[in-house]
Design a protein around this motif. Structure first.
Motif, PDB file in Angstrom:
ATOM      1  N   GLN A   7      -0.827  11.151  -2.884  1.00  0.00           N
ATOM      2  CA  GLN A   7      -2.259  11.085  -2.639  1.00  0.00           C
ATOM      3  C   GLN A   7      -2.443  10.745  -1.166  1.00  0.00           C
ATOM      4  OE1 GLN A   7      -3.519   8.082  -5.412  1.00  0.00           O
ATOM      5  NE2 GLN A   7      -3.506   9.472  -7.161  1.00  0.00           N
ATOM      6  N   PHE A   8      -3.434  11.364  -0.542  1.00  0.00           N
ATOM      7  CA  PHE A   8      -3.608  11.181   0.893  1.00  0.00           C
ATOM      8  C   PHE A   8      -5.084  11.181   1.240  1.00  0.00           C
ATOM      9  CE2 PHE A   8      -3.767  12.997   5.270  1.00  0.00           C
ATOM     10  CZ  PHE A   8      -3.149  11.935   5.926  1.00  0.00           C
ATOM     11  N   GLU A   9      -5.496  10.150   1.979  1.00  0.00           N
ATOM     12  CA  GLU A   9      -6.894  10.073   2.405  1.00  0.00           C
ATOM     13  C   GLU A   9      -6.975   9.430   3.780  1.00  0.00           C
ATOM     14  OE1 GLU A   9      -9.183   7.478  -0.065  1.00  0.00           O
ATOM     15  OE2 GLU A   9      -7.727   5.840   0.037  1.00  0.00           O
ATOM     16  N   ILE A  10      -8.008   9.794   4.514  1.00  0.00           N
ATOM     17  CA  ILE A  10      -8.292   9.178   5.809  1.00  0.00           C
ATOM     18  C   ILE A  10      -9.712   8.657   5.759  1.00  0.00           C
ATOM     19  CG2 ILE A  10      -8.565   9.562   8.284  1.00  0.00           C
ATOM     20  CD1 ILE A  10      -6.460  11.773   8.076  1.00  0.00           C
ATOM     21  N   THR A  11      -9.863   7.352   5.945  1.00  0.00           N
ATOM     22  CA  THR A  11     -11.174   6.720   5.879  1.00  0.00           C
ATOM     23  C   THR A  11     -11.290   5.655   6.956  1.00  0.00           C
ATOM     24  OG1 THR A  11     -11.168   7.015   3.470  1.00  0.00           O
ATOM     25  CG2 THR A  11     -12.838   5.545   4.383  1.00  0.00           C
ATOM     26  N   GLU A  12     -12.293   5.765   7.785  1.00  0.00           N
ATOM     27  CA  GLU A  12     -12.606   4.759   8.809  1.00  0.00           C
ATOM     28  C   GLU A  12     -11.386   4.373   9.637  1.00  0.00           C
ATOM     29  OE1 GLU A  12     -14.456   1.580   6.668  1.00  0.00           O
ATOM     30  OE2 GLU A  12     -16.383   2.617   6.554  1.00  0.00           O
ATOM     31  N   GLY A  13     -10.666   5.380  10.090  1.00  0.00           N
ATOM     32  CA  GLY A  13      -9.537   5.140  10.981  1.00  0.00           C
ATOM     33  C   GLY A  13      -8.235   4.798  10.302  1.00  0.00           C
ATOM     34  N   VAL A  14      -8.218   4.722   8.970  1.00  0.00           N
ATOM     35  CA  VAL A  14      -7.006   4.376   8.223  1.00  0.00           C
ATOM     36  C   VAL A  14      -6.560   5.563   7.380  1.00  0.00           C
ATOM     37  CG1 VAL A  14      -5.998   2.888   6.457  1.00  0.00           C
ATOM     38  CG2 VAL A  14      -7.608   1.929   8.127  1.00  0.00           C
ATOM     39  N   ALA A  15      -5.305   5.962   7.534  1.00  0.00           N
ATOM     40  CA  ALA A  15      -4.704   6.975   6.666  1.00  0.00           C
ATOM     41  C   ALA A  15      -3.903   6.258   5.590  1.00  0.00           C
ATOM     42  CB  ALA A  15      -3.808   7.900   7.470  1.00  0.00           C
ATOM     43  N   VAL A  16      -4.173   6.578   4.339  1.00  0.00           N
ATOM     44  CA  VAL A  16      -3.441   5.990   3.215  1.00  0.00           C
ATOM     45  C   VAL A  16      -2.630   7.088   2.543  1.00  0.00           C
ATOM     46  CG1 VAL A  16      -3.580   4.701   1.055  1.00  0.00           C
ATOM     47  CG2 VAL A  16      -5.268   4.279   2.866  1.00  0.00           C
ATOM     48  N   LEU A  17      -1.311   6.916   2.555  1.00  0.00           N
ATOM     49  CA  LEU A  17      -0.395   7.875   1.936  1.00  0.00           C
ATOM     50  C   LEU A  17       0.256   7.167   0.743  1.00  0.00           C
ATOM     51  CD1 LEU A  17       2.260  10.034   3.861  1.00  0.00           C
ATOM     52  CD2 LEU A  17       2.427   9.423   1.454  1.00  0.00           C
ATOM     53  N   THR A  18      -0.043   7.655  -0.453  1.00  0.00           N
ATOM     54  CA  THR A  18       0.441   7.036  -1.686  1.00  0.00           C
ATOM     55  C   THR A  18       1.424   7.966  -2.385  1.00  0.00           C
ATOM     56  OG1 THR A  18      -1.700   5.916  -1.942  1.00  0.00           O
ATOM     57  CG2 THR A  18      -0.246   5.965  -3.858  1.00  0.00           C
ATOM     58  N   LEU A  19       2.645   7.512  -2.559  1.00  0.00           N
ATOM     59  CA  LEU A  19       3.631   8.284  -3.316  1.00  0.00           C
ATOM     60  C   LEU A  19       3.168   8.337  -4.766  1.00  0.00           C
ATOM     61  CD1 LEU A  19       6.899   6.748  -1.801  1.00  0.00           C
ATOM     62  CD2 LEU A  19       5.553   8.705  -0.977  1.00  0.00           C
ATOM     63  N   LEU A  53      -1.118   3.439   6.212  1.00  0.00           N
ATOM     64  CA  LEU A  53      -0.704   2.581   5.104  1.00  0.00           C
ATOM     65  C   LEU A  53       0.079   3.435   4.112  1.00  0.00           C
ATOM     66  CD1 LEU A  53      -0.690   0.052   3.325  1.00  0.00           C
ATOM     67  CD2 LEU A  53      -2.993   0.681   2.548  1.00  0.00           C
ATOM     68  N   LEU A  54       1.309   3.029   3.844  1.00  0.00           N
ATOM     69  CA  LEU A  54       2.188   3.731   2.903  1.00  0.00           C
ATOM     70  C   LEU A  54       2.375   2.861   1.673  1.00  0.00           C
ATOM     71  CD1 LEU A  54       4.233   6.041   2.260  1.00  0.00           C
ATOM     72  CD2 LEU A  54       5.956   4.684   3.482  1.00  0.00           C
ATOM     73  N   THR A  55       2.166   3.418   0.495  1.00  0.00           N
ATOM     74  CA  THR A  55       2.343   2.658  -0.737  1.00  0.00           C
ATOM     75  C   THR A  55       2.712   3.610  -1.872  1.00  0.00           C
ATOM     76  OG1 THR A  55       1.341   0.930  -2.144  1.00  0.00           O
ATOM     77  CG2 THR A  55      -0.096   2.730  -1.429  1.00  0.00           C
ATOM     78  N   GLY A  56       2.758   3.091  -3.109  1.00  0.00           N
ATOM     79  CA  GLY A  56       3.125   3.920  -4.244  1.00  0.00           C
ATOM     80  C   GLY A  56       2.231   3.667  -5.440  1.00  0.00           C
ATOM     81  N   ALA A 199      -4.881  -2.962   7.309  1.00  0.00           N
ATOM     82  CA  ALA A 199      -4.992  -1.634   7.914  1.00  0.00           C
ATOM     83  C   ALA A 199      -6.355  -1.458   8.589  1.00  0.00           C
ATOM     84  CB  ALA A 199      -4.776  -0.560   6.855  1.00  0.00           C
ATOM     85  N   GLN A 200      -7.408  -1.922   7.937  1.00  0.00           N
ATOM     86  CA  GLN A 200      -8.745  -1.815   8.525  1.00  0.00           C
ATOM     87  C   GLN A 200      -8.868  -2.668   9.785  1.00  0.00           C
ATOM     88  OE1 GLN A 200     -11.043  -2.847   5.072  1.00  0.00           O
ATOM     89  NE2 GLN A 200     -10.841  -0.813   4.166  1.00  0.00           N
ATOM     90  N   HIS A 201      -8.191  -3.824   9.787  1.00  0.00           N
ATOM     91  CA  HIS A 201      -8.153  -4.642  11.005  1.00  0.00           C
ATOM     92  C   HIS A 201      -7.512  -3.855  12.146  1.00  0.00           C
ATOM     93  CE1 HIS A 201      -7.182  -7.869  13.809  1.00  0.00           C
ATOM     94  NE2 HIS A 201      -5.915  -7.470  13.750  1.00  0.00           N
ATOM     95  N   PHE A 202      -6.342  -3.258  11.875  1.00  0.00           N
ATOM     96  CA  PHE A 202      -5.652  -2.515  12.927  1.00  0.00           C
ATOM     97  C   PHE A 202      -6.473  -1.329  13.419  1.00  0.00           C
ATOM     98  CE2 PHE A 202      -1.404  -4.239  11.355  1.00  0.00           C
ATOM     99  CZ  PHE A 202      -1.248  -5.075  12.447  1.00  0.00           C
TER     100      PHE A 202
END
Length: 263
Positions: A7-19, A53-56, A199-202
């Motif tokens: 799953q992959f999304e980009i929101t407010e400067g954060v890319a979240v990649l979920t296995l 942000l990488l997670t599962g 992630a939102q802080h960064f």
């Protein structure tokens, strides 16, 4: 682009990649490798992204390689595992380390084999208290890959790295934190919220400066002290020319919160 194994999304400067192969503990197969590569290309070309942000999904972060994807049946031709590393895993690890932004890994469950070493290659690792890390390679006659033989000795020292690699013992998230393998542990139900908040802080911080910090820390593993001093000089020269440095100083002088643009 639609994906099946992530799953992959980009929101407010954060890319979240979920296995997202929870039935196989998010182990890598050929399709997942291709989809992760595609997502990382999106991260690199999207100027709005300032943190990954990488997670599962499910009860595991990543169990490493899906062994059924390259099963060795009796009498079958023996696989070239080095070719698989060169084509898939090494480019992934190099991409994560080279991204010019913070890379956070939120380990939500077991991280075994390549899964553990992919996590350790990220810049900051958070883990659920129920998570664990296993150098499982020795249990099937293999060598730790995905940079594990480089990363582990630098995280925990050669004695612990050798034992972890040869014994394949499971290390709890809390033990990993105590040994300095990861940044911190979180309650299971708080992991994703805490990782996303970081992630939102960064995503609001001076991204180019953070990328230069990343370069400096990585280079320190092989540089001499004098080489590191020279590198710090060169990187500070670059940092001092960014718009974020100008904004940071102005905000400090004006006693206000800075508004960094990552430039």
């Amino acid at each position: 682009m639609s994906y099946e194994t992530i799953q992959f999304e980009i929101t407010e400067g954060v890319a979240v990649l979920t296995l997202n192969r929870p039935d196989s503990l998010n182990s890598f197969n050929t399709q997942m490798h291709a989809e992760v590569r595609s997502a990382l290309k999106e991260v690199k070309k999207d100027a709005s992204v300032r943190c990954l942000l990488l997670t599962g999904n499910g009860r595991g972060f990543c169990a490493g390689q899906d062994l059924s994807d390259r099963n060795v049946a009796p009498g079958a031709e023996r696989p070239n595992l080095g070719e698989s590393i060169e084509k898939n895993y090494s480019p992934l690890l190099r991409s994560l380390r080279a991204l010019e932004m913070p890379v956070i890994c939120a380990v939500n469950g077991v991280a075994a084999g390549a899964g553990a070493n992919i996590a350790f290659a990220c810049d900051i690792v958070l883990a659920a208290k129920s998570a664990s890390f296993i150098q499982a390679f020795c249990k099937i006659g293999l060598v730790p890959d995905c940079g594990g033989t480089w990363t582990l000795p630098r995280l925990v020292g050669p004695a612990r790295a050798m034992a972890l690699s040869m014994l394949g013992d499971k290390i709890s998230a809390e033990q990993a934190e105590q040994w300095g393998m990861i940044w911190k542990t979180c309650e299971d139900d708080a992991l994703q919220d805490e990782a996303r908040a970081m992630a939102q802080h960064f995503a609001t911080q001076p991204t180019k400066g953070l990328a230069l910090i990343k370069r400096a820390i990585q280079a320190s593993a092989t540089n001499s002290f004098d080489e590191q001093l020279d590198l710090e000089r060169d990187l500070q020269t670059l940092a001092g020319r960014t718009e974020d440095y100008r904004e940071g100083v102005a905000a400090f002088m004006e006693k206000r919160k800075p508004e960094f643009k990552g430039q």
